[in-house]
Design a protein around this motif. Sequence first.
Motif, short mmCIF file in Angstrom:
data_model
loop_
_atom_site.label_atom_id
_atom_site.label_comp_id
_atom_site.label_asym_id
_atom_site.label_seq_id
_atom_site.Cartn_x
_atom_site.Cartn_y
_atom_site.Cartn_z
N ARG A 179 0.84 -1.21 0.00
CA ARG A 179 0.00 0.00 0.00
C ARG A 179 0.87 1.26 0.00
NH1 ARG A 179 -4.46 -0.17 4.54
NH2 ARG A 179 -5.25 1.56 3.29
N GLY A 180 1.92 1.24 0.80
CA GLY A 180 2.83 2.38 0.82
C GLY A 180 3.55 2.56 -0.49
N MET A 181 3.95 1.45 -1.12
CA MET A 181 4.60 1.52 -2.42
C MET A 181 3.67 2.17 -3.45
SD MET A 181 7.68 0.02 -2.28
CE MET A 181 8.64 -1.23 -1.41
N ARG A 182 2.38 1.83 -3.40
CA ARG A 182 1.44 2.43 -4.34
C ARG A 182 1.28 3.93 -4.09
NH1 ARG A 182 -1.21 -2.70 -3.74
NH2 ARG A 182 -2.57 -1.91 -2.08
N LEU A 183 1.31 4.33 -2.81
CA LEU A 183 1.27 5.76 -2.51
C LEU A 183 2.50 6.47 -3.08
CD1 LEU A 183 0.06 6.17 1.19
CD2 LEU A 183 -1.08 7.01 -0.87
N ALA A 184 3.66 5.84 -2.91
CA ALA A 184 4.89 6.42 -3.46
C ALA A 184 4.79 6.56 -4.97
CB ALA A 184 6.09 5.56 -3.07
N ALA A 185 4.21 5.54 -5.62
CA ALA A 185 4.09 5.57 -7.08
C ALA A 185 3.17 6.70 -7.54
CB ALA A 185 3.58 4.23 -7.59
N ARG A 186 2.10 6.94 -6.80
CA ARG A 186 1.13 7.95 -7.23
C ARG A 186 1.52 9.37 -6.82
NH1 ARG A 186 -3.14 6.09 -9.66
NH2 ARG A 186 -3.74 3.89 -9.45
N HIS A 187 2.21 9.51 -5.70
CA HIS A 187 2.40 10.86 -5.16
C HIS A 187 3.86 11.22 -4.88
CE1 HIS A 187 -1.95 11.29 -4.54
NE2 HIS A 187 -1.93 10.05 -4.10
N GLY A 188 4.77 10.27 -4.94
CA GLY A 188 6.14 10.53 -4.51
C GLY A 188 7.06 10.99 -5.62
N GLN A 189 7.96 11.90 -5.25
CA GLN A 189 9.09 12.24 -6.10
C GLN A 189 10.35 11.53 -5.61
OE1 GLN A 189 6.72 14.78 -5.05
NE2 GLN A 189 5.91 13.98 -6.98
N ALA A 190 10.20 10.88 -4.44
CA ALA A 190 11.29 10.08 -3.87
C ALA A 190 10.67 9.00 -3.00
CB ALA A 190 12.23 10.95 -3.04
#
Length: 301
Positions: A179-190
């Motif tokens: 779930r955290g990985m998906r958040l990083a994919a959608r919203h993260g620059q890092a």
Amino acid sequence: MSLRLSTVILPVRRWHEGGRDQWLRAEQLGFHTAYTYDHLSWRTFRDGPWFGAVPTLTAAATATERLRLGTLVTSPNFRHPVTLAKDLMSLDDISGGRITLGIGAGGNGFDATALGQEAWSPRERADRLAEFVPLLDRLLTEGSVSHEGTFYSAEEARNIPGCVQRPRLPFAVAANGPRGMRLAARHGQAWVTTGDPKLFEEGTPEQSREALRGQLERLGAAFQEIGRDVEPVEKILLTGFTPEANTVLQSVDAFVDFAGRHRDLGFTEIVIHAPIPDSEFACDEGVFEKIATEALAQIDS
């Protein structure tokens, strides 16, 4: 991407009794970013000095000129997206666009109960982060935001004129699970990790690197799932929580070996803790400074 070297400065010193000097020295040593923990207190430092992350970063922004600054990490444990967005927009303005927000689900330490609530389960922390991050994204990119969620609400919340960095300041999402990985994919620059916590005390360096390799593969899969290229995203390793924790900062050679192996895995930024005497982050100040000024050249040679 070439490897970057950053540092974490824990907010344990009064500003006029060495605190300011640490941030200035981090800039002089050439660190890419200086982060601080966003906690109300933390582990063995609970009964000693501990200052707030946002005021500390504000002061650091006025004391420095080039150094990037950020949290590593902020969590929903005691933050609300509406007020945090206002603080972050202000920080980005004061710093001239040098702020990165490290953000994660948080843990069950002192922050989790300091406001009088029961500590949330891992699932509830993940649920809250999954609502917190998209709302914070909107608050930092839209002039007016209304939202009624399960955990967080906003009613015509305004953040005008917005961030100096466009469309907003970068998010560095701390995540190990899907779930955290998906958040990083959608919203993260890092993306940020400390490694596999199960291997910290009894694992080997080889097992740790293999676990990190698996995390990077899962991160890539999460990005691929939404059709986004993972390559430009910074992959940040916060050191001090892998099996090599006690040796990484013992010498320049030890750090060069560690950092080189993790660069080869795919990490683009390594973060080391600024020395704190008589603590788990104690190390020789001279070695720390040599690592800051000499290590990257040796890794690239």
